[in-house]
Write a protein that holds these residues in place. Structure first.
Motif, PDB file in Angstrom:
ATOM      1  N   PRO A 181      38.801  42.177  -1.485  1.00 50.53           N
ATOM      2  CA  PRO A 181      39.054  42.722  -2.824  1.00 50.53           C
ATOM      3  C   PRO A 181      38.274  42.040  -3.940  1.00 50.53           C
ATOM      4  O   PRO A 181      37.605  42.710  -4.742  1.00 50.53           O
ATOM      5  N   THR A 182      38.345  40.713  -4.032  1.00 55.05           N
ATOM      6  CA  THR A 182      37.690  40.017  -5.139  1.00 55.05           C
ATOM      7  C   THR A 182      36.192  40.254  -5.137  1.00 55.05           C
ATOM      8  O   THR A 182      35.586  40.555  -6.168  1.00 55.05           O
ATOM      9  N   SER A 183      35.580  40.144  -3.976  1.00 53.46           N
ATOM     10  CA  SER A 183      34.135  40.342  -3.849  1.00 53.46           C
ATOM     11  C   SER A 183      33.730  41.735  -4.320  1.00 53.46           C
ATOM     12  O   SER A 183      32.792  41.889  -5.111  1.00 53.46           O
ATOM     13  N   THR A 184      34.426  42.751  -3.844  1.00 58.09           N
ATOM     14  CA  THR A 184      34.042  44.126  -4.172  1.00 58.09           C
ATOM     15  C   THR A 184      34.214  44.409  -5.658  1.00 58.09           C
ATOM     16  O   THR A 184      33.381  45.074  -6.284  1.00 58.09           O
ATOM     17  N   ASP A 213      35.103  37.410   2.123  1.00 57.24           N
ATOM     18  CA  ASP A 213      33.658  37.554   1.953  1.00 57.24           C
ATOM     19  C   ASP A 213      33.034  36.170   1.764  1.00 57.24           C
ATOM     20  O   ASP A 213      33.013  35.375   2.691  1.00 57.24           O
ATOM     21  N   LEU A 214      32.536  35.847   0.573  1.00 61.69           N
ATOM     22  CA  LEU A 214      31.941  34.539   0.284  1.00 61.69           C
ATOM     23  C   LEU A 214      32.889  33.792  -0.662  1.00 61.69           C
ATOM     24  O   LEU A 214      32.756  33.874  -1.884  1.00 61.69           O
ATOM     25  N   PRO A 215      33.861  33.065  -0.123  1.00 63.01           N
ATOM     26  CA  PRO A 215      34.938  32.520  -0.969  1.00 63.01           C
ATOM     27  C   PRO A 215      34.468  31.560  -2.053  1.00 63.01           C
ATOM     28  O   PRO A 215      35.008  31.570  -3.167  1.00 63.01           O
ATOM     29  N   THR A 216      33.450  30.734  -1.763  1.00 68.05           N
ATOM     30  CA  THR A 216      32.977  29.803  -2.785  1.00 68.05           C
ATOM     31  C   THR A 216      32.286  30.548  -3.921  1.00 68.05           C
ATOM     32  O   THR A 216      32.487  30.239  -5.099  1.00 68.05           O
ATOM     33  N   PHE A 217      31.489  31.537  -3.588  1.00 69.41           N
ATOM     34  CA  PHE A 217      30.775  32.308  -4.606  1.00 69.41           C
ATOM     35  C   PHE A 217      31.746  33.054  -5.513  1.00 69.41           C
ATOM     36  O   PHE A 217      31.517  33.178  -6.716  1.00 69.41           O
ATOM     37  N   PHE A 218      32.821  33.572  -4.930  1.00 70.73           N
ATOM     38  CA  PHE A 218      33.748  34.392  -5.703  1.00 70.73           C
ATOM     39  C   PHE A 218      35.002  33.629  -6.114  1.00 70.73           C
ATOM     40  O   PHE A 218      35.957  34.224  -6.594  1.00 70.73           O
ATOM     41  N   ASP A 219      34.974  32.298  -5.897  1.00 67.69           N
ATOM     42  CA  ASP A 219      36.060  31.425  -6.335  1.00 67.69           C
ATOM     43  C   ASP A 219      37.416  31.948  -5.865  1.00 67.69           C
ATOM     44  O   ASP A 219      38.325  32.173  -6.662  1.00 67.69           O
ATOM     45  N   THR A 220      37.528  32.134  -4.561  1.00 67.41           N
ATOM     46  CA  THR A 220      38.766  32.675  -4.012  1.00 67.41           C
ATOM     47  C   THR A 220      39.082  32.016  -2.680  1.00 67.41           C
ATOM     48  O   THR A 220      38.247  31.324  -2.095  1.00 67.41           O
ATOM     49  N   THR A 221      40.309  32.217  -2.230  1.00 71.51           N
ATOM     50  CA  THR A 221      40.741  31.819  -0.890  1.00 71.51           C
ATOM     51  C   THR A 221      41.483  33.007  -0.295  1.00 71.51           C
ATOM     52  O   THR A 221      41.792  33.974  -1.004  1.00 71.51           O
ATOM     53  N   LEU A 222      41.800  32.927   0.975  1.00 69.02           N
ATOM     54  CA  LEU A 222      42.555  34.016   1.587  1.00 69.02           C
ATOM     55  C   LEU A 222      43.938  34.120   0.941  1.00 69.02           C
ATOM     56  O   LEU A 222      44.442  35.224   0.696  1.00 69.02           O
ATOM     57  N   ALA A 223      44.544  32.977   0.647  1.00 70.49           N
ATOM     58  CA  ALA A 223      45.840  32.986  -0.039  1.00 70.49           C
ATOM     59  C   ALA A 223      45.719  33.657  -1.407  1.00 70.49           C
ATOM     60  O   ALA A 223      46.589  34.436  -1.817  1.00 70.49           O
TER      61      ALA A 223
END
Length: 276
Positions: A181-184, A213-223
């Motif tokens: 979701p965050t990446s898209t 997707d790319l968690p570091t690039f999009f500043d996210t985690t699965l949680a």
């Protein structure tokens, strides 16, 4: 930015350093099983040798407390022959921690038809097959992918929402979308959270897994992704639980391992529900 950062990973020490931090972050989220995608061709272009890359991946898969398998992105933009050559080289090394293949990057070229032999070879050797599709190009691209590559999962795939028949086909085949979701949303495929079609896909019965997707690039985690979709869409806890289970149901694992993970997840979920 992706290509720029990748230029700094030039040897096995660099790659081990990056992987160790990824594993540390996964453990911090209490993730017990992960399928990580790696664009192997990028590291080879930077001067690394394939055996040392495979050694790094094998070492990561031995980490205690988490089961890691790898999905190799064969490099869509390098063309089908390069992808076939790389796959053959990987198969020769017999790395048991490679669970599957994918094609990442731009969907515009080349067409899925050009990779028929690549995907046939992967299936022939028992590898799982998935592909990045239907994030930028529309349903017709996903139809082509289904018809010629016979994938088991589709990375992203959210533009299936534009084709009711295609959604029915995914439901009939029990073929999941690995959505991010965050990446898209950051990539502006959908201008607002409200426009993102997750709830509509769920209501249509399309199997969904949640990914970073790319968690570091999009500043996210699965949680973070689960928290985000719960707040943005208002979906209920039982739907969240189904998507958690889908992460195991559609994993590239033997059925007995999937069943064991689902048993443990059910037990942990019931404890969580009881505590609330």
């Amino acid at each position: 930015m992706y290509e720029f950062v990748g230029c700094f990973i030039r040897n096995s020490s660099d790659l081990r350093y990056v992987i160790s931090h990824v594993v540390k972050q996964l453990k911090a989220q209490h993730i017990v099983y992960a399928e990580l995608t790696i664009a192997v061709a990028d590291y080879l272009e930077h001067g690394m040798k394939l055996p040392e890359v495979m050694d790094c991946l094998a070492e990561a898969a031995q980490q205690p407390g988490i089961h890691i398998q790898w999905i190799v992105d064969l490099g869509r933009m390098q063309g089908s022959q390069a992808a076939l050559d790389l796959l053959n080289r990987i198969l020769t090394l017999e790395c048991e921690h490679i669970a599957g293949i994918t094609l990442g990057g731009s969907e515009c070229v080349p067409s899925p038809q050009q990779f028929t032999e690549v995907y046939h070879l992967a299936r022939e050797h028992g590898l799982g097959v998935t592909i990045h599709a239907g994030e930028t190009l529309g349903p017709e691209y996903i139809w082509q992918t289904l018809q010629v590559l016979h994938v088991q999962r589709i990375g992203h795939g959210v533009r299936v929402i534009e084709d009711q028949q295609l959604m029915k086909e995914l439901v009939a085949q029990s073929l999941p979308l690995d959505i991010c979701p965050t990446s898209t949303i950051w990539n502006t495929m959908f201008p607002t959270t409200q426009a993102y079609p997750l709830k509509s896909l769920i209501e249509a019965g399309v199997p969904i897994t949640i990914n970073t997707d790319l968690p570091t690039f999009f500043d996210t985690t699965l949680a973070d992704e689960y928290r985000y979709i719960a707040m943005a869409t208002g979906i209920q806890a039982d739907t969240i639980f189904e998507m958690l289970k889908n992460g195991f149901r559609y994993a590239f694992l033997p059925q007995e391992e999937i069943a064991a993970y689902l048993y443990d997840l059910e037990h942990a979920w019931q404890q969580l529900v009881h505590s609330f």
